[in-house]
Design a protein around this motif. Structure first.
Motif, PDB file in Angstrom:
ATOM      1  N   ASP A  23      -5.378  92.975  16.854  1.00  0.00           N
ATOM      2  CA  ASP A  23      -6.694  92.380  17.085  1.00  0.00           C
ATOM      3  C   ASP A  23      -7.805  93.187  16.419  1.00  0.00           C
ATOM      4  N   LYS A  24      -7.712  94.510  16.438  1.00  0.00           N
ATOM      5  CA  LYS A  24      -8.723  95.353  15.803  1.00  0.00           C
ATOM      6  C   LYS A  24      -8.712  95.174  14.287  1.00  0.00           C
ATOM      7  N   ILE A  25      -7.532  95.033  13.702  1.00  0.00           N
ATOM      8  CA  ILE A  25      -7.447  94.828  12.260  1.00  0.00           C
ATOM      9  C   ILE A  25      -8.109  93.508  11.867  1.00  0.00           C
ATOM     10  N   LYS A  26      -7.855  92.477  12.646  1.00  0.00           N
ATOM     11  CA  LYS A  26      -8.454  91.171  12.357  1.00  0.00           C
ATOM     12  C   LYS A  26      -9.967  91.216  12.513  1.00  0.00           C
ATOM     13  N   GLU A  27     -10.414  91.992  13.479  1.00  0.00           N
ATOM     14  CA  GLU A  27     -11.844  92.092  13.727  1.00  0.00           C
ATOM     15  C   GLU A  27     -12.553  92.925  12.664  1.00  0.00           C
ATOM     16  N   LYS A  28     -11.973  94.029  12.266  1.00  0.00           N
ATOM     17  CA  LYS A  28     -12.626  94.930  11.322  1.00  0.00           C
ATOM     18  C   LYS A  28     -12.433  94.512   9.868  1.00  0.00           C
ATOM     19  N   ALA A  29     -11.185  94.197   9.481  1.00  0.00           N
ATOM     20  CA  ALA A  29     -10.883  93.921   8.070  1.00  0.00           C
ATOM     21  C   ALA A  29     -10.731  92.444   7.767  1.00  0.00           C
ATOM     22  N   LYS A  30     -10.784  91.600   8.787  1.00  0.00           N
ATOM     23  CA  LYS A  30     -10.614  90.165   8.592  1.00  0.00           C
ATOM     24  C   LYS A  30      -9.293  89.857   7.879  1.00  0.00           C
ATOM     25  N   MET A  79       0.494  97.828  19.860  1.00  0.00           N
ATOM     26  CA  MET A  79       0.605  96.976  18.679  1.00  0.00           C
ATOM     27  C   MET A  79      -0.326  95.761  18.788  1.00  0.00           C
ATOM     28  N   ALA A  80      -0.341  95.124  19.938  1.00  0.00           N
ATOM     29  CA  ALA A  80      -1.186  93.944  20.123  1.00  0.00           C
ATOM     30  C   ALA A  80      -2.664  94.288  19.973  1.00  0.00           C
ATOM     31  N   LEU A  81      -3.087  95.432  20.539  1.00  0.00           N
ATOM     32  CA  LEU A  81      -4.489  95.840  20.401  1.00  0.00           C
ATOM     33  C   LEU A  81      -4.834  96.167  18.950  1.00  0.00           C
ATOM     34  N   ASP A 139      -2.532 106.158  18.542  1.00  0.00           N
ATOM     35  CA  ASP A 139      -3.050 105.242  19.553  1.00  0.00           C
ATOM     36  C   ASP A 139      -3.490 103.940  18.873  1.00  0.00           C
ATOM     37  N   ALA A 140      -4.070 103.019  19.619  1.00  0.00           N
ATOM     38  CA  ALA A 140      -4.424 101.712  19.066  1.00  0.00           C
ATOM     39  C   ALA A 140      -5.463 101.829  17.952  1.00  0.00           C
ATOM     40  N   ASP A 141      -6.471 102.687  18.130  1.00  0.00           N
ATOM     41  CA  ASP A 141      -7.526 102.825  17.125  1.00  0.00           C
ATOM     42  C   ASP A 141      -7.001 103.469  15.840  1.00  0.00           C
ATOM     43  N   SER A 142      -6.276 104.595  15.977  1.00  0.00           N
ATOM     44  CA  SER A 142      -5.752 105.256  14.776  1.00  0.00           C
ATOM     45  C   SER A 142      -4.720 104.387  14.073  1.00  0.00           C
ATOM     46  N   LEU A 143      -3.944 103.616  14.838  1.00  0.00           N
ATOM     47  CA  LEU A 143      -2.975 102.702  14.228  1.00  0.00           C
ATOM     48  C   LEU A 143      -3.693 101.610  13.435  1.00  0.00           C
ATOM     49  N   ALA A 144      -4.737 101.043  13.998  1.00  0.00           N
ATOM     50  CA  ALA A 144      -5.490 100.000  13.293  1.00  0.00           C
ATOM     51  C   ALA A 144      -6.158 100.559  12.043  1.00  0.00           C
ATOM     52  N   ASP A 145      -6.771 101.742  12.138  1.00  0.00           N
ATOM     53  CA  ASP A 145      -7.438 102.334  10.979  1.00  0.00           C
ATOM     54  C   ASP A 145      -6.445 102.675   9.877  1.00  0.00           C
ATOM     55  N   GLY A 146      -5.266 103.192  10.273  1.00  0.00           N
ATOM     56  CA  GLY A 146      -4.257 103.526   9.273  1.00  0.00           C
ATOM     57  C   GLY A 146      -3.737 102.300   8.543  1.00  0.00           C
ATOM     58  N   ILE A 147      -3.527 101.235   9.267  1.00  0.00           N
ATOM     59  CA  ILE A 147      -3.032 100.006   8.632  1.00  0.00           C
ATOM     60  C   ILE A 147      -4.107  99.401   7.719  1.00  0.00           C
ATOM     61  N   ILE A 148      -5.357  99.428   8.179  1.00  0.00           N
ATOM     62  CA  ILE A 148      -6.443  98.902   7.334  1.00  0.00           C
ATOM     63  C   ILE A 148      -6.529  99.686   6.029  1.00  0.00           C
TER      64      ILE A 148
END
Length: 341
Positions: A230-237, A225-227, A325-334
């Motif tokens: 951070d990825k969401i903030k970095e990619k989608a601001k 979740m923590a990773l 995983d962290a990447d697929s979770l971040a992409d799905g949320i974005i």
């Protein structure tokens, strides 16, 4: 006519070699030696003379009805067998002699006319042709079965095509309503301050239910979740608030939760409460949990491993399981965040 003297001479020598006198053969009989059945009659005379010389009784003269059949093929064999049986010789020999005459009788049939053999062959052919399954009926059966299989296969394919057409003709309409996940709650954060669902209005929130004494699953999920945050903030601001809610209120005090969440992310918010309050929020979010007793106060809690994405109105949007995983979770949320802008 020339064969008769030679035959007489050979028989005379054979009888003389065995100590028997030669049979008389008047010249008047030479004329009929070549007639049908002459050999049988001559042989009968020789056998009668031989039996009389050795002291055996002469064979009985055949009746008038049997005289006619003495010229038939195999008559000499049957006649000689009868003489041997009457003279006391082995019955096996006579039986063998009679058996040797059977093929000729079977070939010619009764009376020598061959009608019986033909009728038997005809009956045999008829029995074969009149069997329960003929070649024609077997061929018809194969053709009929093949036709049924082909017809069934065509009907099956046609039915499948109709189902595909009906399925493709159905219009995809937007889903109506949302899942009944979420609701009001009253808890304490890791600083000891009261918190309700209203405190998260206007923000995207990612919730996870677990407990601080979890040996491996909860730490892995919170780190993921923590990773992802951070990825969401970095990619989608975009900002997403991570929230941890305990399902072990007996051991997870405010201090325990504070120390625990600080190990994963500085923005991670930890929530705890009383047993009833935790039960109420878990029921609202359809979370399963159950304490498993082991030794004394050391126990584990079995619970659902799910993250809930809530929109700025604290309404349920989507859940993410352990398979992300962290990447697929971040992409799905974005993707969800951009879709709701």
């Amino acid at each position: 006519m020339r064969c008769a003297p030679r035959l007489h001479a050979l028989l005379s020598r054979a009888l003389a070699f065995g100590g028997l006198p030669p049979p008389p053969l008047p010249r008047a009989q030479l004329q009929g030696i070549t007639e049908p059945g002459a050999a049988s009659r001559l042989g009968a005379a020789f056998i009668a003379r031989a039996l009389a010389t050795t002291g055996l009784p002469a064979p009985r003269r055949p009746r008038a009805l049997q005289v006619q059949r003495i010229t038939e093929p195999g008559a000499a064999s049957r006649f000689g067998a009868a003489f041997l049986a009457r003279g006391g010789f082995s019955t096996d020999a006579s039986a063998a002699a009679q058996d040797s005459a059977k093929p000729a009788a079977a070939t010619g049939g009764e009376g020598g006319d061959g009608k019986s053999g033909k009728s038997e062959q005809g009956d045999a052919g008829k029995s074969v042709r009149r069997g329960p399954v003929s070649w024609l009926s077997f061929l018809l059966l194969l053709v009929t079965g093949g036709g049924i299989i082909v017809y069934y296969d065509k009907e099956k394919k046609r039915h499948i095509e109709e189902l595909k057409n009906r399925t493709s003709a159905v219009k995809q309409e937007p889903s109506v309503g949302t899942a009944a996940i979420g609701g009001p709650f009253n808890l304490l954060n890791h600083d000891g301050k009261p918190v309700t669902q209203k405190d998260f209005f206007g923000k995207w929130t990612l919730l996870y239910f677990g407990f601080t004494h979890c040996p491996d699953i909860c730490p892995d999920e919170l780190q993921k979740m923590a990773l992802a945050i951070d990825k969401i903030k970095e990619k989608a601001k975009m900002e997403v608030v991570p929230v941890f809610i305990t399902v072990d209120p007996e051991r997870d005090t405010v201090e325990q939760v504070r120390d625990y969440v600080n190990e994963f992310h500085p923005n991670l918010i930890g929530l705890t409460g009383t047993t009833d309050e935790i039960r109420k929020v878990a029921r609202a979010y359809r979370v399963y949990y159950m304490k498993t007793e082991e030794e004394g106060s050391d126990y584990l809690v079995d619970h659902s491993i799910v993250m809930y994405l809530m929109n700025p109105k604290m309404e349920f949007v989507k859940f993410y399981g352990k398979n992300y995983d962290a990447d697929s979770l971040a992409d799905g949320i974005i993707k969800e965040l951009k879709g709701h802008q």
